[in-house]
Scaffold this active site. Structure first.
Site, PDB file in Angstrom:
ATOM      1  CD1 TRP A  20      38.133  40.177  37.020  1.00  0.00           C
ATOM      2  CD2 TRP A  20      36.173  41.208  36.667  1.00  0.00           C
ATOM      3  NE1 TRP A  20      37.614  39.716  35.826  1.00  0.00           N
ATOM      4  CE2 TRP A  20      36.411  40.326  35.598  1.00  0.00           C
ATOM      5  CE3 TRP A  20      34.988  41.948  36.661  1.00  0.00           C
ATOM      6  CZ2 TRP A  20      35.512  40.178  34.527  1.00  0.00           C
ATOM      7  CZ3 TRP A  20      34.088  41.799  35.600  1.00  0.00           C
ATOM      8  CH2 TRP A  20      34.356  40.917  34.562  1.00  0.00           C
ATOM      9  CE1 TYR A  44      28.940  31.882  54.839  1.00  0.00           C
ATOM     10  CE2 TYR A  44      29.307  33.710  53.333  1.00  0.00           C
ATOM     11  CZ  TYR A  44      28.448  32.918  54.071  1.00  0.00           C
ATOM     12  OH  TYR A  44      27.113  33.159  54.032  1.00  0.00           O
ATOM     13  N   GLY A 116      39.197  39.560  29.167  1.00  0.00           N
ATOM     14  CA  GLY A 116      38.635  40.317  28.046  1.00  0.00           C
ATOM     15  C   GLY A 116      38.484  41.763  28.438  1.00  0.00           C
ATOM     16  CE  LYS A 171      44.252  44.720  30.232  1.00  0.00           C
ATOM     17  NZ  LYS A 171      43.792  45.514  31.358  1.00  0.00           N
TER      18      LYS A 171
HETATM   19  N1  LIG Z   1      38.548  45.677  38.087  1.00  0.00           N
HETATM   20  C1  LIG Z   1      38.542  45.323  36.822  1.00  0.00           C
HETATM   21  O1  LIG Z   1      37.954  46.025  35.988  1.00  0.00           O
HETATM   22  C2  LIG Z   1      39.191  44.054  36.386  1.00  0.00           C
HETATM   23  C3  LIG Z   1      40.220  43.488  37.107  1.00  0.00           C
HETATM   24  N2  LIG Z   1      40.835  42.358  36.646  1.00  0.00           N
HETATM   25  C4  LIG Z   1      41.935  41.746  37.386  1.00  0.00           C
HETATM   26  O2  LIG Z   1      41.412  41.120  38.549  1.00  0.00           O
HETATM   27  C5  LIG Z   1      42.378  41.166  39.603  1.00  0.00           C
HETATM   28  C6  LIG Z   1      41.738  41.839  40.802  1.00  0.00           C
HETATM   29  O3  LIG Z   1      41.372  43.128  40.412  1.00  0.00           O
HETATM   30  P1  LIG Z   1      40.327  44.009  41.222  1.00  0.00           P
HETATM   31  O4  LIG Z   1      39.232  43.174  41.763  1.00  0.00           O
HETATM   32  O5  LIG Z   1      39.973  45.124  40.347  1.00  0.00           O
HETATM   33  O6  LIG Z   1      41.273  44.521  42.376  1.00  0.00           O
HETATM   34  P2  LIG Z   1      40.888  45.009  43.816  1.00  0.00           P
HETATM   35  O7  LIG Z   1      42.061  45.763  44.279  1.00  0.00           O
HETATM   36  O8  LIG Z   1      39.551  45.638  43.822  1.00  0.00           O
HETATM   37  O9  LIG Z   1      40.781  43.622  44.629  1.00  0.00           O
HETATM   38  C7  LIG Z   1      41.910  42.824  44.847  1.00  0.00           C
HETATM   39  C8  LIG Z   1      41.492  41.529  45.427  1.00  0.00           C
HETATM   40  O10 LIG Z   1      42.647  40.739  45.643  1.00  0.00           O
HETATM   41  C9  LIG Z   1      42.658  40.299  46.986  1.00  0.00           C
HETATM   42  N3  LIG Z   1      44.021  40.160  47.484  1.00  0.00           N
HETATM   43  C10 LIG Z   1      45.046  40.991  47.310  1.00  0.00           C
HETATM   44  N4  LIG Z   1      46.136  40.511  47.925  1.00  0.00           N
HETATM   45  C11 LIG Z   1      45.771  39.361  48.535  1.00  0.00           C
HETATM   46  C12 LIG Z   1      46.446  38.396  49.311  1.00  0.00           C
HETATM   47  N5  LIG Z   1      47.738  38.532  49.628  1.00  0.00           N
HETATM   48  N6  LIG Z   1      45.754  37.327  49.737  1.00  0.00           N
HETATM   49  C13 LIG Z   1      44.469  37.197  49.432  1.00  0.00           C
HETATM   50  N7  LIG Z   1      43.767  38.063  48.691  1.00  0.00           N
HETATM   51  C14 LIG Z   1      44.420  39.128  48.248  1.00  0.00           C
HETATM   52  C15 LIG Z   1      41.902  41.359  47.743  1.00  0.00           C
HETATM   53  O11 LIG Z   1      41.448  40.738  48.915  1.00  0.00           O
HETATM   54  P3  LIG Z   1      40.638  41.409  50.064  1.00  0.00           P
HETATM   55  O12 LIG Z   1      39.268  41.589  49.512  1.00  0.00           O
HETATM   56  O13 LIG Z   1      40.717  40.377  51.134  1.00  0.00           O
HETATM   57  O14 LIG Z   1      41.384  42.691  50.361  1.00  0.00           O
HETATM   58  C16 LIG Z   1      40.798  41.706  46.768  1.00  0.00           C
HETATM   59  O15 LIG Z   1      39.744  40.797  46.844  1.00  0.00           O
HETATM   60  C17 LIG Z   1      43.583  41.951  39.041  1.00  0.00           C
HETATM   61  O16 LIG Z   1      44.533  41.040  38.613  1.00  0.00           O
HETATM   62  C18 LIG Z   1      42.991  42.720  37.870  1.00  0.00           C
HETATM   63  O17 LIG Z   1      43.956  42.984  36.873  1.00  0.00           O
HETATM   64  C19 LIG Z   1      40.413  41.740  35.529  1.00  0.00           C
HETATM   65  C20 LIG Z   1      39.370  42.256  34.802  1.00  0.00           C
HETATM   66  C21 LIG Z   1      38.687  43.445  35.170  1.00  0.00           C
HETATM   67  O1  LIG Z   2      41.551  44.693  32.875  1.00  0.00           O
HETATM   68  C1  LIG Z   2      40.725  45.562  32.995  1.00  0.00           C
HETATM   69  C2  LIG Z   2      39.611  45.714  32.047  1.00  0.00           C
HETATM   70  O2  LIG Z   2      39.545  44.677  31.152  1.00  0.00           O
HETATM   71  C3  LIG Z   2      40.813  46.517  34.113  1.00  0.00           C
HETATM   72  O3  LIG Z   2      41.834  47.395  33.861  1.00  0.00           O
HETATM   73  P1  LIG Z   2      42.557  48.107  35.079  1.00  0.00           P
HETATM   74  O4  LIG Z   2      43.118  47.032  35.929  1.00  0.00           O
HETATM   75  O5  LIG Z   2      43.575  48.983  34.431  1.00  0.00           O
HETATM   76  O6  LIG Z   2      41.505  48.914  35.798  1.00  0.00           O
END
Ligand SMILES: NC(=O)C1=CN([C@@H]2O[C@H](COP(=O)(O)OP(=O)(O)OC[C@H]3O[C@@H](n4cnc5c(N)ncnc54)[C@H](OP(=O)(O)O)[C@@H]3O)[C@@H](O)[C@H]2O)C=CC1
Ligand SMILES: O=C(CO)COP(=O)(O)O
Length: 314
Positions: A20, A44, A116, A171
């Site tokens: 995300w 960075y 969203g 959700k």
């Molecule tokens: N993917 C999706 O479709 C969506 C996700 N979200 C929400 O966004 C958030 C991230 O999801 P997503 O990107 O999919 O997850 P990922 O597992 O792909 O990425 C997780 C991110 O969190 C970072 N992270 C985890 N633990 C730590 C820590 N202890 N310190 C610093 N950084 C940390 C990771 O860092 P690093 O890169 O350094 O490993 C990585 O950048 C979640 O809360 C999810 O619910 C919201 C909308 C859509």
């Molecule tokens: O929040 C999300 C879409 O809006 C992503 O859902 P998941 O974390 O279940 O992949």
């Protein structure tokens, strides 16, 4: 028609290079903004990316939010920088939402929630989507709206940040249940019942914490519920689906691409519901399933054979 390409580029620091964080960075970059991304393994430092930032966008999983916020506290953050949080979870120790952690750490900065129906894989493909940006500061929400709005990403403002944030968070638990429903091939009627009663449960918890009912019927509540409960792209849905197909939670999480926040959220909600006597039957069955206390079929039977009652209690 509005031309959304920016004539006034902003400096955007994105924290978290997961699915995300990368998605949000691409949207802002395509709109002409200067984007720099921080992640633990990136090139960075935190200090470098936040220096001169107009906006600091966090897409870090819940478990990392406080740690990163605390690291940032020691750095020179521009006083006018707006924090944007896109994380969908609850901190287990404090029951804080991510925006509450950011606001507590940076009390004099504006904090905006972005949430969203935004499955990142679809957004990467350039498919159209809509989202909500919510804040106590109207100006900050409108700035974030301007930065992210594009012909593929329609951004609405909202003045109920807690409701918007809880919609995206709560959700996830119902999405696990929906994955179970599809994995067991229970049909469309069952799915409609589950999602509708799941929304009732979300509203009940949300109201308890002070969120507005109507927010849950918007994009960040019902919208995100529909997206995640109906898509195999959702990691939370995948957890439920694969459990219904006989895998253990440990096996599923070991191979899951990315974070399924609903697993932790479910635990936090159960603790709260017990302490405060809130009825959340679907969440309770998801919890028991994740704990290995019931099978998917037993969880279904428990829900179907609950005491009969009116649809709404007045
Ligand atoms: N993917 C999706 O479709 C969506 C996700 N979200 C929400 O966004 C958030 C991230 O999801 P997503 O990107 O999919 O997850 P990922 O597992 O792909 O990425 C997780 C991110 O969190 C970072 N992270 C985890 N633990 C730590 C820590 N202890 N310190 C610093 N950084 C940390 C990771 O860092 P690093 O890169 O350094 O490993 C990585 O950048 C979640 O809360 C999810 O619910 C919201 C909308 C859509
Ligand atoms: O929040 C999300 C879409 O809006 C992503 O859902 P998941 O974390 O279940 O992949």
């Amino acid at each position: 028609m509005t031309n959304l390409k920016s004539t006034n580029p902003k400096s955007i620091a994105v924290l978290g290079a997961g699915a995300w964080g990368s998605g949000l960075a691409s949207i802002a970059e395509a709109n002409g903004h200067r984007v720099s991304i921080w992640s633990r393994n990136g090139s960075y430092t935190l200090a470098e990316v936040v220096e001169n930032a107009d906006m600091i966008v966090s897409a870090i999983s819940t478990k990392g939010v406080r740690e990163v916020a605390t690291q940032l506290q020691g750095l020179a953050i521009p006083p006018k920088a707006v924090f944007v949080t896109a994380t969908k979870g609850l901190e287990p120790e404090t029951i804080s939402t991510p925006s509450q952690i950011w606001q507590e750490t940076f009390p004099s900065h504006a904090v905006v929630v972005l949430s969203g129906p935004n499955l990142s894989k679809e957004i990467q493909l350039g498919l159209p989507a809509a989202t909500v940006v919510a804040s106590r500061s109207k100006d900050a929400a409108e700035l974030v709206q301007l930065v992210f709005s594009s012909s593929r990403f329609r951004v609405y403002t909202n003045s109920d940040p807690l409701g918007v944030e809880l919609g995206g968070t709560l959700k996830n638990v119902i999405a696990i249940a929906s994955g179970v429903c599809d994995g067991l091939q229970l049909g469309t009627n069952a799915k409609a019942a589950l999602v509708t009663r799941g929304l009732t449960e979300m509203v009940r918890i949300g109201n308890f914490w002070g969120a507005k009912t109507e927010t849950f019927y918007g994009l960040s509540g019902l919208g995100d519920l529909l997206a995640t409960c109906n898509s195999p792209l959702s990691r939370n849905y995948q957890v439920g689906y694969q459990m219904a197909c006989g895998k253990t939670l440990t096996e599923i999480l070991a191979h899951l691409e990315g974070t399924a926040e609903g697993v932790n959220t479910c635990q936090v909600l159960m603790q709260q519901a017990k302490q405060r006597n809130i009825s959340i039957p679907i969440t309770e069955q998801v919890y028991r399933l994740l704990q290995g206390e019931v099978t998917p079929r037993q969880a279904l039977d428990e829900l179907m054979l609950r005491e009969i009652k009116p649809e709404y209690s007045y």
